[in-house]
Design a protein around this motif. Structure first.
Motif, PDB file in Angstrom:
ATOM      1  N   GLU A 203       0.820  -1.214   0.000  1.00 31.13           N
ATOM      2  CA  GLU A 203       0.000   0.000   0.000  1.00 31.13           C
ATOM      3  C   GLU A 203       0.851   1.261   0.000  1.00 31.13           C
ATOM      4  OE1 GLU A 203       0.419  -1.222   4.367  1.00 31.13           O
ATOM      5  OE2 GLU A 203       0.175  -2.181   2.401  1.00 31.13           O
ATOM      6  N   GLN A 204       2.161   1.107   0.290  1.00 33.74           N
ATOM      7  CA  GLN A 204       3.073   2.247   0.284  1.00 33.74           C
ATOM      8  C   GLN A 204       3.968   2.256  -0.955  1.00 33.74           C
ATOM      9  OE1 GLN A 204       2.898   4.677   2.468  1.00 33.74           O
ATOM     10  NE2 GLN A 204       1.367   3.662   3.759  1.00 33.74           N
ATOM     11  N   LEU A 205       3.534   1.578  -1.997  1.00 32.35           N
ATOM     12  CA  LEU A 205       4.337   1.461  -3.220  1.00 32.35           C
ATOM     13  C   LEU A 205       4.766   2.816  -3.752  1.00 32.35           C
ATOM     14  CD1 LEU A 205       5.482   0.054  -5.761  1.00 32.35           C
ATOM     15  CD2 LEU A 205       3.154   0.069  -6.701  1.00 32.35           C
ATOM     16  N   PHE A 206       3.816   3.732  -3.884  1.00 33.90           N
ATOM     17  CA  PHE A 206       4.143   5.047  -4.447  1.00 33.90           C
ATOM     18  C   PHE A 206       5.097   5.820  -3.539  1.00 33.90           C
ATOM     19  CE2 PHE A 206       3.268   9.624  -4.823  1.00 33.90           C
ATOM     20  CZ  PHE A 206       3.606   9.810  -6.153  1.00 33.90           C
ATOM     21  N   SER A 207       4.819   5.814  -2.230  1.00 36.63           N
ATOM     22  CA  SER A 207       5.644   6.566  -1.286  1.00 36.63           C
ATOM     23  C   SER A 207       7.076   6.040  -1.239  1.00 36.63           C
ATOM     24  CB  SER A 207       5.024   6.508   0.115  1.00 36.63           C
ATOM     25  OG  SER A 207       3.749   7.099   0.132  1.00 36.63           O
ATOM     26  N   ILE A 208       7.225   4.718  -1.194  1.00 37.45           N
ATOM     27  CA  ILE A 208       8.563   4.123  -1.150  1.00 37.45           C
ATOM     28  C   ILE A 208       9.324   4.424  -2.432  1.00 37.45           C
ATOM     29  CG2 ILE A 208       9.826   1.937  -1.085  1.00 37.45           C
ATOM     30  CD1 ILE A 208       7.625   0.860   0.764  1.00 37.45           C
ATOM     31  N   SER A 209       8.646   4.296  -3.563  1.00 34.13           N
ATOM     32  CA  SER A 209       9.280   4.577  -4.853  1.00 34.13           C
ATOM     33  C   SER A 209       9.696   6.040  -4.946  1.00 34.13           C
ATOM     34  CB  SER A 209       8.328   4.233  -6.007  1.00 34.13           C
ATOM     35  OG  SER A 209       7.952   2.875  -5.967  1.00 34.13           O
ATOM     36  N   LEU A 210       8.834   6.922  -4.433  1.00 32.91           N
ATOM     37  CA  LEU A 210       9.143   8.355  -4.480  1.00 32.91           C
ATOM     38  C   LEU A 210      10.335   8.683  -3.586  1.00 32.91           C
ATOM     39  CD1 LEU A 210       8.417  11.142  -5.524  1.00 32.91           C
ATOM     40  CD2 LEU A 210       6.847  11.388  -3.594  1.00 32.91           C
ATOM     41  N   LEU A 211      10.416   8.063  -2.410  1.00 30.62           N
ATOM     42  CA  LEU A 211      11.545   8.307  -1.526  1.00 30.62           C
ATOM     43  C   LEU A 211      12.852   7.840  -2.165  1.00 30.62           C
ATOM     44  CD1 LEU A 211      10.342   7.418   2.088  1.00 30.62           C
ATOM     45  CD2 LEU A 211      10.783   9.665   1.119  1.00 30.62           C
ATOM     46  N   GLY A 212      12.824   6.678  -2.784  1.00 28.07           N
ATOM     47  CA  GLY A 212      14.020   6.183  -3.468  1.00 28.07           C
ATOM     48  C   GLY A 212      14.447   7.111  -4.591  1.00 28.07           C
ATOM     49  N   THR A 213      13.470   7.597  -5.354  1.00 32.67           N
ATOM     50  CA  THR A 213      13.767   8.526  -6.443  1.00 32.67           C
ATOM     51  C   THR A 213      14.303   9.845  -5.914  1.00 32.67           C
ATOM     52  OG1 THR A 213      11.995   7.532  -7.768  1.00 32.67           O
ATOM     53  CG2 THR A 213      12.803   9.693  -8.454  1.00 32.67           C
ATOM     54  N   SER A 214      13.718  10.343  -4.833  1.00 34.36           N
ATOM     55  CA  SER A 214      14.167  11.604  -4.233  1.00 34.36           C
ATOM     56  C   SER A 214      15.601  11.503  -3.736  1.00 34.36           C
ATOM     57  CB  SER A 214      13.241  11.993  -3.067  1.00 34.36           C
ATOM     58  OG  SER A 214      11.938  12.249  -3.517  1.00 34.36           O
ATOM     59  N   ALA A 215      15.940  10.371  -3.108  1.00 35.11           N
ATOM     60  CA  ALA A 215      17.308  10.174  -2.628  1.00 35.11           C
ATOM     61  C   ALA A 215      18.287  10.112  -3.803  1.00 35.11           C
ATOM     62  CB  ALA A 215      17.394   8.891  -1.806  1.00 35.11           C
ATOM     63  N   PHE A 216      17.871   9.493  -4.898  1.00 33.28           N
ATOM     64  CA  PHE A 216      18.728   9.419  -6.089  1.00 33.28           C
ATOM     65  C   PHE A 216      18.954  10.809  -6.682  1.00 33.28           C
ATOM     66  CE2 PHE A 216      19.037   9.009 -10.762  1.00 33.28           C
ATOM     67  CZ  PHE A 216      20.268   8.353 -10.828  1.00 33.28           C
ATOM     68  N   VAL A 217      17.899  11.616  -6.740  1.00 31.61           N
ATOM     69  CA  VAL A 217      18.033  12.986  -7.246  1.00 31.61           C
ATOM     70  C   VAL A 217      18.986  13.783  -6.371  1.00 31.61           C
ATOM     71  CG1 VAL A 217      16.797  15.160  -7.615  1.00 31.61           C
ATOM     72  CG2 VAL A 217      15.785  12.999  -8.381  1.00 31.61           C
ATOM     73  N   CYS A 218      18.889  13.609  -5.050  1.00 33.18           N
ATOM     74  CA  CYS A 218      19.813  14.276  -4.124  1.00 33.18           C
ATOM     75  C   CYS A 218      21.243  13.851  -4.376  1.00 33.18           C
ATOM     76  CB  CYS A 218      19.438  13.960  -2.680  1.00 33.18           C
ATOM     77  SG  CYS A 218      18.012  14.846  -2.064  1.00 33.18           S
TER      78      CYS A 218
END
Length: 261
Positions: A203-218
Motif C-alpha cells: 500500500e506504500q508502493l508510491f511513497s517508497i518509490s518516491l523516496l528512493g527517487t528523491s534520494a537518487f536525485v539528491c
C-alpha cells in the motif's frame, strides 16, 4: 571472513557510537567491506527508531511532541554528531563565499562559525516540523527504516563515484581501495531492500518509490554541487550529505501527507 568482520566493525566504529573497542586492521579489504556495510548501519539505526517508536506509542502516553523530538535526537546520539559536524563545516565554508581552496581550508578548521550555528538550527528545526506534522497525520513505520538506509546507501555511492576534492583525508583514504564491483554491490543492496519493502508494504508502493527517487536525485545534485562549490567530496561533505538527504526525505513524506497521498 576476518576482513568482512573487520569491515563491519570498522563501519560501525565510524558511523555509530556503539561501544566497539576491537582494533581493526586497516587494509584494502577491511576498507572496502566497511563501505559496503554503510547501508547496514542505516538499517540498524532505522530498526532501532522503529522499535522505539512502536514501544513508545503502544506502551506509554508520551505526546507527539516528545516522539518527534526523540526521532530527531536519537540519530544524532547514534552517530555521535558526526554528520551534523560535516553539515556545519560545509555551511561555514559555503557561506564564506570564498574560492574552492579557501573553502577547503575552512572545512578543515575546528572552530565553529556563525553560519554553521545558524544553518544547523534551521536544518533541525525544519526536520522537527516535518517529523511532527507527519506523526500527527499518521505514517508507516517502514519510513523510519527507509530514511537512514537511503541516506547512508547513497553516501556510500557518493564516496565511490564523487570527484575527490583532495588527495588526503578520510574520503581519499577509503576511495583508494574501492573498485567498480563495490558500486554494483551497493546498487544491488539498494534495489533488493527497496523491492522487499515494496513487496512487504504494497500500500506504500508510491511513497517508497518516491523516496528512493528523491534520494537518487539528491545524490546526482549533491555530486555536482560539491564539485562546483568545494572541488569535490570530502569527509565533511559526506556527513553533510546524510543530514541534507534525511531532511529532504522527511520533507518528501510531509508533502505526501499534506496532500493526502
Amino acid at each position: 571472513m576476518n576482513n568482512i568482520i573487520g569491515g563491519l566493525l570498522l563501519s560501525f566504529q565510524l558511523l555509530t557510537t556503539l561501544p566497539i573497542r576491537k582494533t581493526v586492521q586497516w587494509n584494502k579489504y577491511s576498507a572496502r567491506w566497511s563501505v559496503r556495510f554503510f547501508p547496514l548501519a542505516g538499517i540498524l539505526l532505522g530498526g532501532l527508531l522503529a522499535v522505539q517508536y512502536w514501544l513508545l506509542v503502544h506502551y506509554t502516553s508520551v505526546s507527539a511532541l516528545f516522539l518527534s523530538l526523540w526521532l530527531l535526537f536519537f540519530p544524532v546520539l547514534f552517530s555521535g554528531g558526526l554528520h551534523l559536524d560535516g553539515w556545519m563545516d560545509c555551511s561555514d565554508a559555503f557561506f564564506s563565499y570564498r574560492d574552492q581552496k579557501r573553502r577547503q581550508e575552512i572545512m578543515s578548521d575546528s572552530r565553529v562559525g556563525a553560519f554553521a550555528v545558524i544553518s544547523v538550527i534551521f536544518l533541525l528545526a525544519f526536520r522537527f516540523l516535518f517529523i511532527y506534522e507527519t506523526i500527527a497525520n499518521g505514517f508507516h513505520l517502514v519510513f523510519l527504516i527507509l530514511i537512514p538506509f537511503l541516506s547512508r546507501s547513497f553516501m556510500a555511492l557518493l564516496l565511490m563515484k564523487g570527484h575527490l576534492a583532495k588527495s588526503s583525508g578520510m574520503a581519499a583514504a577509503f576511495r583508494e581501495h574501492l573498485q567498480s564491483r563495490d558500486t554494483f554491490f551497493i546498487i544491488f543492496i539498494l534495489i533488493a531492500v527497496l523491492f522487499s519493502f515494496i513487496v512487504s508494504v504494497r500500500e506504500q508502493l508510491f511513497s517508497i518509490s518516491l523516496l528512493g527517487t528523491s534520494a537518487f536525485v539528491c545524490f546526482i545534485w549533491s555530486n555536482l554541487f560539491y564539485k562546483k562549490q568545494f572541488g569535490g567530496i570530502t569527509g565533511d561533505t559526506l556527513g553533510s550529505f546524510v543530514e541534507g538527504v534525511e531532511t529532504w526525505l522527511w520533507f518528501t513524506i510531509w508533502l505526501l501527507r499534506y496532500f493526502g497521498i
